[in-house]
Design a protein around this motif. Structure first.
Motif: not given
Length: 77
Positions: A12-27
């Motif tokens: 769960y924590e890894r998924g949360k981290q990866e999702q956050g990275q993806t969103l921030v990188l796109r922004q």
């Protein structure tokens, strides 16, 4: 009440981290343009707490230099 295993919690924590990275990188790409691979790598090494701080700070970023300055001031490697 359901319980989660340690493995589930880590996943769960890894998924949360990866999702956050993806969103921030796109922004960031939308805000300052294409990111160099080195900048991308540096962002991927941020803790979840620092990633959340960058998500807030990116609202004030206008150029890649602003991002590099933020990373320099906030990255602890």
């Amino acid at each position: 009440m359901s319980y989660i295993t340690t493995g589930e919690r880590i996943g769960y924590e890894r998924g949360k981290q990866e999702q956050g990275q993806t969103l921030v990188l796109r922004q960031l790409q939308r805000r300052v343009g294409e990111l160099l691979q080195e900048v991308d790598r540096r962002i991927q090494t941020l803790s979840l707490e620092k990633l959340e701080a960058l998500a807030e700070a990116l609202l004030d970023l206008t150029a890649i230099e602003d991002l590099l300055n933020w990373l320099e001031a906030n990255q602890t490697i």
